[in-house]
Design a protein around this motif. Structure first.
Motif, PDB file in Angstrom:
ATOM      1  N   SER A  39       0.564  -1.311   0.140  1.00  0.00           N
ATOM      2  CA  SER A  39       0.043   0.324   0.188  1.00  0.00           C
ATOM      3  C   SER A  39       0.997   1.523  -0.163  1.00  0.00           C
ATOM      4  CB  SER A  39      -0.757  -0.030   1.688  1.00  0.00           C
ATOM      5  OG  SER A  39      -0.276   0.205   3.030  1.00  0.00           O
ATOM      6  N   MET A  40       0.351   2.426  -0.554  1.00  0.00           N
ATOM      7  CA  MET A  40       0.694   3.589  -0.328  1.00  0.00           C
ATOM      8  C   MET A  40      -0.004   4.941   1.481  1.00  0.00           C
ATOM      9  SD  MET A  40      -0.069   5.612  -3.147  1.00  0.00           S
ATOM     10  CE  MET A  40      -1.165   5.894  -4.449  1.00  0.00           C
ATOM     11  N   THR A  41       0.512   5.092   1.785  1.00  0.00           N
ATOM     12  CA  THR A  41       0.307   6.190   2.628  1.00  0.00           C
ATOM     13  C   THR A  41       0.271   7.752   2.336  1.00  0.00           C
ATOM     14  OG1 THR A  41       0.144   4.940   4.123  1.00  0.00           O
ATOM     15  CG2 THR A  41      -0.148   6.361   5.828  1.00  0.00           C
ATOM     16  N   VAL A  42      -0.457   8.700   2.417  1.00  0.00           N
ATOM     17  CA  VAL A  42      -0.226  10.526   2.667  1.00  0.00           C
ATOM     18  C   VAL A  42       0.477  10.307   3.065  1.00  0.00           C
ATOM     19  CG1 VAL A  42      -1.436  12.083   3.099  1.00  0.00           C
ATOM     20  CG2 VAL A  42      -3.135  10.384   2.599  1.00  0.00           C
ATOM     21  N   ASN A  43       1.808  11.050   2.960  1.00  0.00           N
ATOM     22  CA  ASN A  43       2.797  11.695   3.575  1.00  0.00           C
ATOM     23  C   ASN A  43       2.882  13.431   3.944  1.00  0.00           C
ATOM     24  OD1 ASN A  43       5.648  12.562   5.008  1.00  0.00           O
ATOM     25  ND2 ASN A  43       6.820  12.235   2.787  1.00  0.00           N
ATOM     26  N   ASN A  44       1.921  13.317   4.918  1.00  0.00           N
ATOM     27  CA  ASN A  44       1.494  14.656   5.586  1.00  0.00           C
ATOM     28  C   ASN A  44       2.117  16.080   5.373  1.00  0.00           C
ATOM     29  OD1 ASN A  44      -0.737  16.451   7.177  1.00  0.00           O
ATOM     30  ND2 ASN A  44       1.160  16.196   8.472  1.00  0.00           N
ATOM     31  N   ARG A  45       1.480  16.525   4.502  1.00  0.00           N
ATOM     32  CA  ARG A  45       1.733  18.487   3.954  1.00  0.00           C
ATOM     33  C   ARG A  45       2.527  17.901   2.497  1.00  0.00           C
ATOM     34  NH1 ARG A  45      -0.813  21.469   7.192  1.00  0.00           N
ATOM     35  NH2 ARG A  45      -1.807  20.926   8.530  1.00  0.00           N
ATOM     36  N   THR A  46       2.462  16.862   2.026  1.00  0.00           N
ATOM     37  CA  THR A  46       3.610  16.795   0.900  1.00  0.00           C
ATOM     38  C   THR A  46       2.832  17.315  -0.590  1.00  0.00           C
ATOM     39  OG1 THR A  46       3.744  14.400   0.471  1.00  0.00           O
ATOM     40  CG2 THR A  46       5.194  15.330   2.190  1.00  0.00           C
ATOM     41  N   GLY A  47       1.305  17.326  -0.295  1.00  0.00           N
ATOM     42  CA  GLY A  47       0.644  17.902  -1.060  1.00  0.00           C
ATOM     43  C   GLY A  47      -0.375  16.204  -2.019  1.00  0.00           C
ATOM     44  N   ASP A  48      -1.345  16.534  -2.654  1.00  0.00           N
ATOM     45  CA  ASP A  48      -1.880  15.593  -3.897  1.00  0.00           C
ATOM     46  C   ASP A  48      -1.419  15.009  -4.699  1.00  0.00           C
ATOM     47  OD1 ASP A  48      -4.341  16.968  -1.619  1.00  0.00           O
ATOM     48  OD2 ASP A  48      -4.785  18.064  -4.210  1.00  0.00           O
ATOM     49  N   ILE A  49      -0.797  13.706  -5.475  1.00  0.00           N
ATOM     50  CA  ILE A  49      -0.370  13.149  -5.830  1.00  0.00           C
ATOM     51  C   ILE A  49      -1.484  12.733  -7.162  1.00  0.00           C
ATOM     52  CG2 ILE A  49       0.943  12.480  -4.692  1.00  0.00           C
ATOM     53  CD1 ILE A  49      -0.288   9.516  -4.846  1.00  0.00           C
ATOM     54  N   GLN A  50      -0.570  12.478  -8.463  1.00  0.00           N
ATOM     55  CA  GLN A  50      -2.119  12.580  -9.765  1.00  0.00           C
ATOM     56  C   GLN A  50      -1.444  11.577 -10.251  1.00  0.00           C
ATOM     57  OE1 GLN A  50      -2.348  16.652 -10.269  1.00  0.00           O
ATOM     58  NE2 GLN A  50      -1.217  15.598 -12.374  1.00  0.00           N
ATOM     59  N   THR A  51      -2.019  10.825 -11.158  1.00  0.00           N
ATOM     60  CA  THR A  51      -1.311  10.281 -12.050  1.00  0.00           C
ATOM     61  C   THR A  51      -1.060  10.591 -13.252  1.00  0.00           C
ATOM     62  OG1 THR A  51      -3.661   9.994 -13.621  1.00  0.00           O
ATOM     63  CG2 THR A  51      -3.344   7.997 -11.740  1.00  0.00           C
ATOM     64  N   LYS A  52      -0.100   9.877 -13.864  1.00  0.00           N
ATOM     65  CA  LYS A  52       0.713  10.607 -15.324  1.00  0.00           C
ATOM     66  C   LYS A  52       0.207  10.555 -16.189  1.00  0.00           C
ATOM     67  CE  LYS A  52       5.454   9.695 -13.485  1.00  0.00           C
ATOM     68  NZ  LYS A  52       7.002   9.071 -13.898  1.00  0.00           N
ATOM     69  N   GLN A  53      -1.417   9.572 -16.800  1.00  0.00           N
ATOM     70  CA  GLN A  53      -2.240   9.406 -17.877  1.00  0.00           C
ATOM     71  C   GLN A  53      -3.401  10.208 -17.521  1.00  0.00           C
ATOM     72  OE1 GLN A  53      -1.818   5.083 -18.574  1.00  0.00           O
ATOM     73  NE2 GLN A  53      -3.864   5.346 -19.834  1.00  0.00           N
ATOM     74  N   ASN A  54      -4.024  10.668 -18.413  1.00  0.00           N
ATOM     75  CA  ASN A  54      -4.595  10.998 -18.578  1.00  0.00           C
ATOM     76  C   ASN A  54      -6.127  10.198 -18.453  1.00  0.00           C
ATOM     77  OD1 ASN A  54      -4.241  14.022 -16.793  1.00  0.00           O
ATOM     78  ND2 ASN A  54      -3.655  14.804 -19.330  1.00  0.00           N
ATOM     79  N   PHE A  55      -7.146   9.800 -18.191  1.00  0.00           N
ATOM     80  CA  PHE A  55      -8.028   9.794 -18.037  1.00  0.00           C
ATOM     81  C   PHE A  55      -9.455  10.103 -18.711  1.00  0.00           C
ATOM     82  CE2 PHE A  55      -5.375   7.161 -15.291  1.00  0.00           C
ATOM     83  CZ  PHE A  55      -5.060   6.167 -16.274  1.00  0.00           C
ATOM     84  N   GLY A  56     -10.407   9.617 -19.441  1.00  0.00           N
ATOM     85  CA  GLY A  56     -12.001  10.476 -19.653  1.00  0.00           C
ATOM     86  C   GLY A  56     -12.735   9.062 -19.335  1.00  0.00           C
ATOM     87  N   SER A  57     -14.089   8.803 -19.912  1.00  0.00           N
ATOM     88  CA  SER A  57     -14.944   8.079 -19.319  1.00  0.00           C
ATOM     89  C   SER A  57     -14.208   6.332 -18.762  1.00  0.00           C
ATOM     90  CB  SER A  57     -16.413   7.371 -19.927  1.00  0.00           C
ATOM     91  OG  SER A  57     -16.873   8.364 -20.188  1.00  0.00           O
ATOM     92  N   MET A  58     -14.683   6.120 -16.982  1.00  0.00           N
ATOM     93  CA  MET A  58     -13.638   5.158 -17.249  1.00  0.00           C
ATOM     94  C   MET A  58     -14.131   3.883 -15.469  1.00  0.00           C
ATOM     95  SD  MET A  58     -10.459   6.742 -14.551  1.00  0.00           S
ATOM     96  CE  MET A  58     -11.224   7.835 -13.262  1.00  0.00           C
ATOM     97  N   GLN A  59     -13.807   2.959 -15.823  1.00  0.00           N
ATOM     98  CA  GLN A  59     -14.419   2.168 -14.847  1.00  0.00           C
ATOM     99  C   GLN A  59     -12.911   2.099 -13.931  1.00  0.00           C
ATOM    100  OE1 GLN A  59     -14.931  -1.555 -14.987  1.00  0.00           O
ATOM    101  NE2 GLN A  59     -15.239  -2.969 -13.162  1.00  0.00           N
ATOM    102  N   LEU A  60     -13.022   2.623 -12.183  1.00  0.00           N
ATOM    103  CA  LEU A  60     -12.056   3.002 -11.742  1.00  0.00           C
ATOM    104  C   LEU A  60     -12.221   1.824 -10.178  1.00  0.00           C
ATOM    105  CD1 LEU A  60      -9.358   4.129 -10.391  1.00  0.00           C
ATOM    106  CD2 LEU A  60     -11.027   5.352  -8.924  1.00  0.00           C
ATOM    107  N   HIS A  61     -11.446   1.136  -9.872  1.00  0.00           N
ATOM    108  CA  HIS A  61     -11.287  -0.061  -8.930  1.00  0.00           C
ATOM    109  C   HIS A  61      -9.954   0.781  -7.772  1.00  0.00           C
ATOM    110  CE1 HIS A  61     -11.919  -3.417  -6.230  1.00  0.00           C
ATOM    111  NE2 HIS A  61     -10.390  -3.207  -6.062  1.00  0.00           N
ATOM    112  N   ILE A  62     -10.223   0.865  -6.838  1.00  0.00           N
ATOM    113  CA  ILE A  62      -9.406   2.027  -6.006  1.00  0.00           C
ATOM    114  C   ILE A  62      -9.607   1.089  -4.046  1.00  0.00           C
ATOM    115  CG2 ILE A  62     -10.797   3.724  -5.465  1.00  0.00           C
ATOM    116  CD1 ILE A  62      -7.963   5.072  -5.083  1.00  0.00           C
ATOM    117  N   GLU A  63      -8.812   0.906  -3.543  1.00  0.00           N
ATOM    118  CA  GLU A  63      -9.164   0.357  -1.900  1.00  0.00           C
ATOM    119  C   GLU A  63      -7.911   1.417  -1.365  1.00  0.00           C
ATOM    120  OE1 GLU A  63      -8.014  -3.512  -1.937  1.00  0.00           O
ATOM    121  OE2 GLU A  63      -8.879  -4.594  -3.760  1.00  0.00           O
ATOM    122  N   TRP A  64      -8.837   1.497  -0.027  1.00  0.00           N
ATOM    123  CA  TRP A  64      -8.482   2.479   1.024  1.00  0.00           C
ATOM    124  C   TRP A  64      -8.427   2.110   2.817  1.00  0.00           C
ATOM    125  CZ3 TRP A  64     -11.859   5.105   4.204  1.00  0.00           C
ATOM    126  CH2 TRP A  64     -12.976   4.761   4.009  1.00  0.00           C
TER     127      TRP A  64
END
Length: 250
Positions: A84-109
């Protein structure tokens, strides 16, 4: 006389063409059967793992598919031994290098097992579709807050149909279906939609995206195409972790 009268009914149906009530009622089963186009074969995953046609964005091995939303440098969140990965406090948001339009997303948290804070300050993060539309991540177990900002909400727009979280410290699953809005000549002509299933429970049922999801103010509708998937660092020691992230483009 309609030219469609002479086309086989199955062909009309496969093309999505309207057949009027004046057409002759089929008398044979094959008249309402069609065989093309043939759907592609997809090998499903097991227990939430990625199907064969998915784009794997995070499998626990590295953060290579992610960058800092702040300055596009390497993502600086914590990579854990459990995949897993964990938010590193106050380092800021992260985002994918790739861009997406309509999609099916699976994510666990999951939120941390050790409870800290209350309201919006308890394990707060968010999943931003196209970098603009937030599905809220929050520990709402015995933790009251405004309902259009609770876990599973489309932030400040749509209250979830249910609060379906597992106990604090355990892994939650979001399966999200996103249909992107359509813009023409600088104006939105069709709203996007979101469907969210949390832990097998439908909590957002094809709801209309009214626009962006700001903390203060009304939704806005900037013209956009494909955009990144963004994960939020809420900046209050949220300690939220993510794993097993994959996308199927629609």
């Amino acid at each position: 006389m309609s030219v469609l009268r002479f086309a086989p009914l199955a062909i009309c149906l496969s093309m999505g063409l309207y057949v009027s009530a004046q057409e002759v009622e089929p008398t044979k089963p094959e008249q309402t059967e069609f065989y093309e186009p043939v759907p592609p074969k997809v090998r499903p995953g097991n227990n939430g793992s990625a199907p064969s046609d998915a784009i794997v964005l995070f499998d626990g091995s590295n953060l290579d598919n992610w960058i800092s939303s702040r300055d596009s440098t390497a993502a600086n969140w914590t990579l854990n031994k459990d995949g897993s990965m964990t938010v590193n406090n106050r380092t800021g948001d992260i985002q994918t290098k790739q861009n997406f339009g309509s999609m099916q997303l699976h994510i666990e948290w999951k939120s941390p097992a050790e409870v800290q804070g209350k309201g919006q300050s308890r394990a707060n993060s968010g999943i931003f579709i196209s970098g603009l539309y937030e599905v809220q991540v929050l520990d709402n177990n015995d933790n009251y807050t405004y309902v259009n900002g609770q876990v599973g909400s489309i932030y400040k727009q749509h209250t979830p149909l249910a609060m379906a979280s597992v106990p604090t410290g355990q892994w939650n699953t979001f399966d999200i279906i996103y249909h992107a809005p359509i813009f023409e000549k600088g104006q939105k002509v069709k709203s996007g939609t979101l469907t969210v299933i949390q832990n097998g429970v439908l909590i957002q049922d094809h709801v209309e995206i009214k626009g962006t999801t700001p903390y203060i103010g009304w939704p806005k509708n900037p013209v956009h195409g494909k955009g990144p998937l963004k994960l939020q660092d809420h900046g209050d020691n949220s300690r939220v972790s993510y794993r097993n992230i994959w996308v199927r483009e629609l």
